[in-house]
Scaffold this motif. Structure first.
Motif, PDB file in Angstrom:
ATOM      1  N   TRP A 124      39.050  43.013  44.361  1.00 51.51           N
ATOM      2  CA  TRP A 124      39.267  42.074  43.257  1.00 51.51           C
ATOM      3  C   TRP A 124      38.094  42.075  42.299  1.00 51.51           C
ATOM      4  O   TRP A 124      36.950  42.023  42.726  1.00 51.51           O
ATOM      5  CB  TRP A 124      39.492  40.668  43.790  1.00 51.51           C
ATOM      6  CG  TRP A 124      40.866  40.520  44.350  1.00 51.51           C
ATOM      7  CD1 TRP A 124      41.221  40.572  45.653  1.00 51.51           C
ATOM      8  CD2 TRP A 124      42.058  40.338  43.599  1.00 51.51           C
ATOM      9  NE1 TRP A 124      42.580  40.440  45.772  1.00 51.51           N
ATOM     10  CE2 TRP A 124      43.122  40.293  44.533  1.00 51.51           C
ATOM     11  CE3 TRP A 124      42.348  40.222  42.238  1.00 51.51           C
ATOM     12  CZ2 TRP A 124      44.445  40.137  44.139  1.00 51.51           C
ATOM     13  CZ3 TRP A 124      43.669  40.061  41.846  1.00 51.51           C
ATOM     14  CH2 TRP A 124      44.704  40.016  42.792  1.00 51.51           C
TER      15      TRP A 124
ATOM     16  N   ARG B  55      42.908  43.710  40.647  1.00 50.70           N
ATOM     17  CA  ARG B  55      42.303  44.674  41.558  1.00 50.70           C
ATOM     18  C   ARG B  55      41.792  45.886  40.783  1.00 50.70           C
ATOM     19  O   ARG B  55      42.343  46.249  39.751  1.00 50.70           O
ATOM     20  CB  ARG B  55      43.329  45.125  42.598  1.00 50.70           C
ATOM     21  CG  ARG B  55      43.564  44.072  43.652  1.00 50.70           C
ATOM     22  CD  ARG B  55      44.213  44.670  44.882  1.00 50.70           C
ATOM     23  NE  ARG B  55      44.470  43.638  45.863  1.00 50.70           N
ATOM     24  CZ  ARG B  55      43.587  43.247  46.777  1.00 50.70           C
ATOM     25  NH1 ARG B  55      42.400  43.814  46.842  1.00 50.70           N
ATOM     26  NH2 ARG B  55      43.896  42.305  47.629  1.00 50.70           N
TER      27      ARG B  55
ATOM     28  N   LEU C  21      34.823  40.098  42.618  1.00 49.65           N
ATOM     29  CA  LEU C  21      35.093  38.696  42.888  1.00 49.65           C
ATOM     30  C   LEU C  21      34.370  38.235  44.163  1.00 49.65           C
ATOM     31  O   LEU C  21      34.011  37.083  44.293  1.00 49.65           O
ATOM     32  CB  LEU C  21      36.603  38.502  43.044  1.00 49.65           C
ATOM     33  CG  LEU C  21      37.184  37.162  42.639  1.00 49.65           C
ATOM     34  CD1 LEU C  21      36.766  36.793  41.234  1.00 49.65           C
ATOM     35  CD2 LEU C  21      38.704  37.212  42.718  1.00 49.65           C
ATOM     36  N   ARG C  22      34.141  39.186  45.073  1.00 49.47           N
ATOM     37  CA  ARG C  22      33.529  38.779  46.356  1.00 49.47           C
ATOM     38  C   ARG C  22      32.108  38.265  46.171  1.00 49.47           C
ATOM     39  O   ARG C  22      31.587  37.547  47.009  1.00 49.47           O
ATOM     40  CB  ARG C  22      33.564  39.948  47.349  1.00 49.47           C
ATOM     41  CG  ARG C  22      32.596  41.061  47.050  1.00 49.47           C
ATOM     42  CD  ARG C  22      32.797  42.276  47.925  1.00 49.47           C
ATOM     43  NE  ARG C  22      32.712  43.490  47.135  1.00 49.47           N
ATOM     44  CZ  ARG C  22      31.551  44.063  46.771  1.00 49.47           C
ATOM     45  NH1 ARG C  22      30.402  43.559  47.156  1.00 49.47           N
ATOM     46  NH2 ARG C  22      31.551  45.156  46.029  1.00 49.47           N
TER      47      ARG C  22
ATOM     48  N   LYS D  92      31.266  36.360  43.789  1.00 47.51           N
ATOM     49  CA  LYS D  92      31.305  35.077  43.105  1.00 47.51           C
ATOM     50  C   LYS D  92      31.629  34.025  44.159  1.00 47.51           C
ATOM     51  O   LYS D  92      32.575  34.185  44.924  1.00 47.51           O
ATOM     52  CB  LYS D  92      32.418  35.131  42.064  1.00 47.51           C
ATOM     53  CG  LYS D  92      32.431  33.993  41.109  1.00 47.51           C
ATOM     54  CD  LYS D  92      33.637  34.081  40.204  1.00 47.51           C
ATOM     55  CE  LYS D  92      33.785  32.785  39.435  1.00 47.51           C
ATOM     56  NZ  LYS D  92      35.060  32.672  38.779  1.00 47.51           N
TER      57      LYS D  92
END
Lengths: 709, 715
Positions: free
Chosen positions: B643, B656, B707-708, B710
């Motif tokens: 992501w 993605r 995203l990981r 964040k």
């Protein structure tokens, strides 16, 4: 505007190709009437040799059957020879007196075998090789006689000879030149071809002139000009073709060797066009299929008024259709016409390649042994590509596509536009006996839209042709040694039949070991719960395994997010806890990337994401490690639950007993699974079957429970 | 439970529908055969077959093969819905239409008719597009009508009008493509967007044509190219200057054509003196040699066609960029003859027809102008009103959203469009639509915009609604539809008529069929640039398709080639227009270091309202993604398939990652078919082209991050 009347004389490949093209452009513009001399609808004359060789049936080479004509409102007269053409009155008359008026006329009378003036040539037992009837005669003779001779060692003659061999006849080929296929090959390639065919059992008489056919009431043999003789009961003449132009000539149209046409296929009369082997364009009358098709297209365009550019002539190419021999030839290859640009002989592989050039451009090629490069070379010759292009791209024996063709799995999509998989292409080649990418395109639609997958389709066709049926057919293994039946066979028997218990299944299917072994008993017990959930008491074996074959869910404590994993897990557990499964299923539910649960390495994985719930299937954390694949995305909890149950039910129904989810997924197409579970109605069906099964299995469990108390 | 048994009663209930695929501008003819399936449980199976016709020649792509699925989907809206207490509940047509009409009247009384807005779409038939324009001006009396085609075609359309005097997608015929010896495909990914056209190009290539593709990505189309100019997004105008420079230097110009058929050459020539090839190379990120090679290929070729599409057009300089490519066409005289021309590859099903008949804010039917007195008089006459009653021109689609945001427009009537997903700067648009006093959406499905609507009106699908559509060539086709309308859904045009009646304007809207509307359209377009007068349903049935302009019913119609002898300007000449090389609208900086561009994928169409409802199409493309080069991914510590949050100055969305080597390192690509949190338009720029009001969708500076990394904020 009234429909114009279009009459076509000749129901062969050129004429009908042209009609097809017209219908593509202007389906309603013409009233079309077709006259054909033969009593059949249009068939693929080129494949006659395949019929003779036993690779195709007569039915399978029909291009347009009767209904095709009907559906398109084409009036077809078969067995009608047009004998008179009145240019002034614009009218044609057949032998039986049928008359038809036209606004436009297409002459597509094709050609006939040239019958040389040899003494005795009209004796019974001497035939040409042009039509279905000739094929039938040859098959007939092969039942009565043993010895056959073919006069003419060209393309068609050799194909006929190969057919006669297949029919069990001793076959001699007589050729007047010093080597075979002397129009298309050089001496080197022809010699390789001769050796190959000799190994197949053919015998050759080269540089021989036939003087007469011997025999009293029927053909018995051949006498050569040097006095020697040869015995033969069947003599096939294949020394060339003559365009059928009598009708045109008598009506006053300009003819030369054939009917003279301009770049738009117009004859000397503005209302009459000619196409195919009976037409002569810029001094050339073609006898091969590709040019005829190109002409047909141009003619259709001119008739419909959409043709901007005229026909500029074709580059003829030839490919021998004899199994086990690959020969390809294109363009100018004769000495004096062009210079040799490249010549490669591989004595170990038995391959030969020669490419010719003229004025620095690729002008012709011969391939023997492997014709994989044929299409590429044809393109180069057509284009008149500079010879430098050959050096720029040294063609390897195996292209990238070829190696991908071998490694890709059967359910992978090759043609994205038309959703055609590798296995359906292989199937078309294996089952339907197709030989070329064009045929596969026409049958399966692969590469018919954007054409981008064309090289891949070609590679897969090559791959399929390289192997025989057995080595590519999927293996069908029996469940165990108690039976000859595979899982699929047993499943379909149990699904359709009405059995009372498992013993009856075994008895009906003729189980070799009447009591079965643990392997088959467990499988049958599982299938029983699948198809007869209402009678599941019988599934005693299943009970032993029930706990290990349940859905087990792993749900870590959720991170703070919009996704309620606990609730979803609870709902799934309720819906699935009593469902029997082919193999244990481990599931994981995660609320998102900040709360990892290993969703990608579980049989079923569900994860919250910015797009909603993602549903994965087919992960596996043990050897062999597999990554789960995304099956669907759900914006709501209820849809997520529906998708998961639908996938499980689909797995219950489609998998073999003992087959893990990842294995089932690899065997099936992921697109198909997605389509089924994303389709609202199919999903509902799957859900209701799962629910029904769960209901029966639950009540069964409860009953047991009560009994044991 | 009873096992399902085969029913014998339904055997011959076979339905054959001959129709057109609704999913792109080729308008492939196809046959849908509906049969009861083996279970007999009131279920059907469908088989699809391409039908021969002059454009698609019987081909279909995966979209066409599955185009029936959404139309027969259970997700269709079958009753009018009204939002009551935050919930959409079914109401009668009577209640729905009365509520709309009285709300329109209240708003008009309080704020004037211009407080009403109408928003159409490029997939509507010519009949409905025409009627929507008339409805806005005659029934509502508002100037504010525009449509999503503004995002599709406005740059090319205005460039065609300015340069040639008329805009028809292709100035030549599709059948000219195989005859071209050099083809330039600028910012168009035909292999995925109009796959059934590809054989025209492969045929050209077989015939020896050199194919030049201009695209920042190595698309399936670029795979076919002999020369691929992997340009920086937003620098097409500069690239065309470079190409022109080489044509001038090498004197590959058609001087007699320039002298006889064009004006403005001297200005262009003077401008060319100031163009430096090395500057162009710098701006576009290309090597001088390859620009030279491409220019020579085009200049030396006997025949050639240039195509442009959204890659060039959806830029804030889209209009002038197209004009600069047209400069090349004119300078080499490659137009108006066999194998030559220019084509704007329309995206939407009726992108061409939709822009000709008055659903655009500044236009009246037949490509007439709403600001020209003569045109106003003529159309007012056909409509039976006074010219003074006709409103003046309004504003473009995105500007309308800004008007809504400022509450100058208080009610919006949306037909056949999903503006909350398709407009740039989606966050502002969403805010705007939320503030409306009345939002009416006529749609088949619960689109993202419909969800926000106060009233939703169910309309019929293409299998049910007859009408004409004009394909990318300018060929008008009749789509006859015979399937029954499901539930209470109504034809879009019939809804307009009924609403007009509620507003007391029924005598201007008396039609019993689409054909009635078409006959009026013929009259209204008569004598205009896009003259349909000579086209009748009868003729379309007979001839299959007819090119416009077609002023007479009995003439055999033109054969599709335009500008053989003269252009459509009064003096018969085409106009050169010097264009300055510029930097793109938004330049990457430290904070937003990458350029984001967007586009289509094979299996989907527009915002996916229809294609997501087709299980077979959804199965092929489940979710949105961001495509990036492997070096870029490494730099931003992004792994394949994870992501990623994409952020611009406007907003952000998460998708993605998809890592590839088929894109420039400074560019990322995101498809445009998803709404909600995956909507690329949350980050696109609302800046508009000053000439045609096209938003600069294709160039936005963005920042990407996994995203990981964040942390979740609890809200």
């Amino acid at each position: 505007m009234k429909r114009e009347k279009l009459v076509v004389i000749g129901n062969g490949m050129a004429g009908m190709k042209c009609v097809e093209e017209i219908l593509k452009l202007e389906p309603h513009r013409f009233h079309i009437t077709v006259f054909g001399r033969e009593p059949h609808p249009n068939y693929n004359r080129i494949l006659l040799s395949k019929v003779l060789q036993g690779d195709s049936t007569i039915d399978s080479i029909v291009i347009n059957d009767w209904s095709w004509y009907e559906e398109r409102e084409i009036k077809l007269y078969t067995g009608e020879t047009v004998v008179h053409l009145d240019i002034q009155a614009r009218q044609v008359t057949t032998l039986s007196g049928i008359r038809a008026n036209y606004d436009f006329l297409i002459i597509a009378t094709g050609s006939s075998a040239f019958i040389p003036p040899i003494a005795g040539i009209h004796k019974p037992g001497v035939i040409a090789f042009r039509s279905m009837e000739d094929c039938a005669t040859m098959i007939d003779y092969s039942k009565k006689y043993k010895k056959a001779a073919v006069i003419g060692g060209g393309l068609l003659g050799l194909e006929a000879a190969r057919g006669l061999l297949n029919l069990g006849m001793q076959t001699e080929v007589i050729h007047n030149a010093s080597y075979l296929m002397n129009r298309q090959l050089d001496a080197m390639a022809a010699d390789m071809l001769r050796r190959e065919l000799e190994q197949q059992g053919m015998r050759f008489w080269l540089s021989k002139e036939t003087e007469s056919i011997t025999g009293l009431n029927r053909a018995k043999g051949i006498r050569f000009s040097n006095g020697t003789t040869l015995e033969a009961d069947l003599i096939v003449i294949s020394v060339g073709i003559r365009p059928n132009i009598t009708l045109a000539k008598e009506s006053g149209l300009t003819t030369n060797r054939a009917i003279v046409v301009d770049d738009f296929m117009r004859t000397s009369d503005p209302h009459i066009y000619a196409v195919g082997e009976c037409a002569e364009h810029r001094g050339v009358a073609y006898g091969l299929v590709a040019p005829l098709y190109e002409q047909g297209k141009v003619l259709a365009g001119s008739l419909c008024g959409t043709q901007a550019a005229g026909y500029e002539g074709s580059v003829p190419y030839a490919q021998l259709k004899v199994s086990g021999v690959e020969v390809f030839s294109v363009g100018s290859i004769q000495q004096g016409e062009a210079d040799t640009a490249l010549q490669v002989y591989d004595g170990i592989q038995g391959t030969y390649k020669k490419i010719t050039m003229k004025d620095g451009k690729v002008s012709g090629a011969i391939l023997f042994g492997s014709t994989a490069e044929g299409t590429t070379l044809l393109g180069l010759v057509k284009r008149g590509a500079p010879i430098a292009e050959l050096a720029a791209k040294p063609k390897e024996d195996q292209s990238d596509e070829d190696s991908i063709a071998v490694s890709m799995s059967g359910h992978e999509t090759v043609c994205a536009c038309n959703a055609v998989t590798k296995s359906s292409i292989i199937c078309a080649v294996m089952e339907d006996g197709l030989q070329t990418a064009e045929q596969v395109r026409d049958r399966t639609k692969a590469s018919s839209s954007c054409g981008g997958c064309r090289p891949m389709v070609e590679a897969i066709v090559r791959y399929a042709l390289r192997y025989d049926k057995e080595s590519l057919a999927p293996e069908v293994a029996a469940i165990c040694s108690c039976t000859a039946y595979s899982h699929d066979m047993v499943k379909s028997a149990m699904k359709s039949g009405v059995f009372m218990n498992i013993q009856e299944v075994m008895a009906t299917l003729g189980w070799l070991n009447p009591s079965g072994c643990p392997t088959c008993s467990d499988a049958l017990a599982y299938y029983w719960t699948l198809y007869y959930p209402q009678l599941t008491k019988e599934a005693s074996a299943q009970d032993r395994n029930r706990d290990s074959r349940n859905l087990i869910l792993h749900v870590p404590s959720p991170a703070i997010s919009g996704f309620n994993t606990t609730l979803l897990a609870k709902h799934l557990h309720q819906a699935c806890q009593y469902l029997t499964l082919p193999s244990p299923v481990k599931g994981a539910i995660s609320s998102g990337i900040h709360s990892p649960a290993g969703v990608l390495v579980h049989d079923i994985g569900i994860a919250g994401s910015p797009a909603g719930w993602e549903i994965y299937a087919g992960g596996h954390a043990e050897h062999p490690v597999k990554q789960g694949q995304l099956i669907g995305i759900a914006e709501s909890d209820s849809l997520a639950k529906e998708l998961a149950i639908a996938i499980l039910q689909l797995y219950r129904e489609q998998a073999e007993y003992g087959e893990r989810v990842w294995k089932w997924l690899e065997r099936t197409s992921i697109d198909e699974i997605r389509e089924l579970v994303l389709h609202v109605e199919h999903r509902m069906d799957l859900m209701s079957r799962a629910e029904a099964a769960a209901t029966y299995l639950t009540s069964e469990r409860l009953g047991e429970h009560i009994c044991s108390q | 439970m009873q096992p399902i048994r085969k029913s014998s009663a339904v055997k011959d209930a076979l339905v054959v529908l001959d129709t057109q695929c609704p999913f792109c501008s080729v308008q492939c003819k196809m046959r849908v055969v509906k049969e009861p399936d083996a279970t007999g449980a009131n279920r059907f199976t469908y088989s699809i077959e391409g039908l021969p016709n002059a454009a698609s020649e019987g081909r279909l792509c995966v979209k066409g093969r599955n185009a029936h699925q959404h139309a027969v989907s259970r997700d269709r809206i079958l009753q009018p819905l009204m939002k009551k207490n935050g919930q959409h509940v079914p109401v009668t047509w009577e209640e729905a239409l009365n509520t709309i009409a009285s709300s329109f009247q209240t708003i008009t009384q309080a704020h004037g008719a211009d407080a009403l807005g109408v928003y159409g779409g490029g997939s509507l038939t010519n009949e409905t597009a025409y009627l929507l324009g008339k409805f806005s001006r005659v029934a509502l009396g508002t100037r504010y009508v525009d449509y999503n085609g503004r995002f599709c075609m406005s740059a090319a359309a205005s460039a065609g009008n300015k340069t040639f005097g008329v805009d028809r997608g292709l100035t030549c015929r599709l059948s000219d493509i195989p005859l071209a010896r050099c083809i330039i495909l600028a910012g168009t990914n035909i292999a995925e967007c109009q796959p059934t056209l590809m054989p025209y190009f492969t045929k050209a290539k077989e015939n020896g044509a050199i194919i030049i593709v201009i695209d920042p990505r190595i698309t399936a189309t670029a795979d076919m190219a002999d020369i691929h100019l992997q340009v920086k997004p937003g620098t097409d105008a500069a690239l065309a200057n470079g190409l022109l420079k080489v044509l001038f230097e090498e004197n590959l110009l058609d001087h007699s054509f320039i002298a006889n058929r064009t004006s403005g050459y001297e200005q262009l020539k003077a401008h060319m003196a100031s163009v430096l090839l090395e500057e162009v190379a710098e701006l576009t990120g290309l090597k001088e040699a390859i620009i030279r090679k491409a220019a020579l290929a085009y200049g030396l070729a006997e025949t050639g066609i240039i195509f442009t599409a959204r890659g060039v057009e959806q830029q804030t300089d889209g209009h002038v960029a197209v004009r600069n490519f047209l400069n090349m066409v004119l300078a080499t005289g490659k137009i108006g003859k066999v194998g030559c021309g220019y084509g704007a590859i329309t995206g939407q099903g009726n992108g061409q027809g939709g822009r000709e008949h008055g659903q655009k804010s500044d236009q009246l039917p037949g490509y007439r102008s709403i600001e020209k007195e003569e045109d106003r008089r003529y159309v007012a006459g056909v409509w039976g009103i006074e010219p003074d009653e006709l409103p003046r021109k309004g504003v473009s689609a995105y500007e309308m959203m800004e008007f809504v945001h400022r509450q100058e427009i208080r009610s919006l009537f949306v037909m056949g469009s999903n503006p909350v997903v398709s407009n740039p700067n989606a966050n502002l648009v969403e805010e705007a639509l939320e503030s409306l006093e009345l939002l009416v959406v006529a749609d088949m499905f619960m689109s993202e915009t419909a969800r926000m609507a106060h009233i939703i009106l169910p309309i019929t699908a293409y299998l049910e609604n007859t009408g004409t559509l004009t394909n990318l060539e300018g060929r008008v086709l009749l789509r006859e539809s015979t399937a029954a309308a499901p539930g209470e859904s109504l034809h879009d045009w019939a809804i307009l008529c009924q609403l007009a009646e509620k507003l007391g304007k029924q005598h201007y809207f008396k039609y019993d069929s689409a054909q009635d509307i078409f006959d009026e359209l013929r009259l209204a377009s008569r004598g205009g640039l896009a003259d349909y007068y000579g086209i009748t349903y009868e003729r379309l049935r007979r001839e299959g398709s007819v090119y416009w302009p077609c002023p007479s019913t009995d003439e055999d119609g033109n054969q599709g080639m335009m500008f053989e002898h003269k252009f459509a300007h009064p003096d018969g000449k085409a106009i050169f227009f010097p264009v300055n090389s510029k930097l793109p609208q938004e330049i990457p900086d430290e904070r937003y270091p990458l350029i984001m561009t967007n586009g289509r994928v094979l299996a989907h169409y527009l915002t996916g309202v229809q294609t997501h409802k087709s299980p077979s199409l959804a199965a092929r493309s489940l979710e949105n993604y961001v495509e990036m080069h492997s070096a870029t991914a490494r730099k931003h510590r992004i792994e394949d398939g994870e992501w990623v949050e994409v952020t611009s100055r406007r907003g952000s969305f998460s998708v993605r990652s998809r890592i590839t080597d088929k894109i420039r390192e400074d560019t990322v690509f995101v498809p445009m078919h998803w709404g909600g949190l995956q909507n690329v338009n949350k980050a696109t720029s609302p800046e508009l082209d000053p000439d045609c009001k096209m938003p600069g969708f294709k160039t936005s500076a963005v920042h990407i991050a996994p995203l990981r990394l964040k942390s979740y904020k609890s809200e």
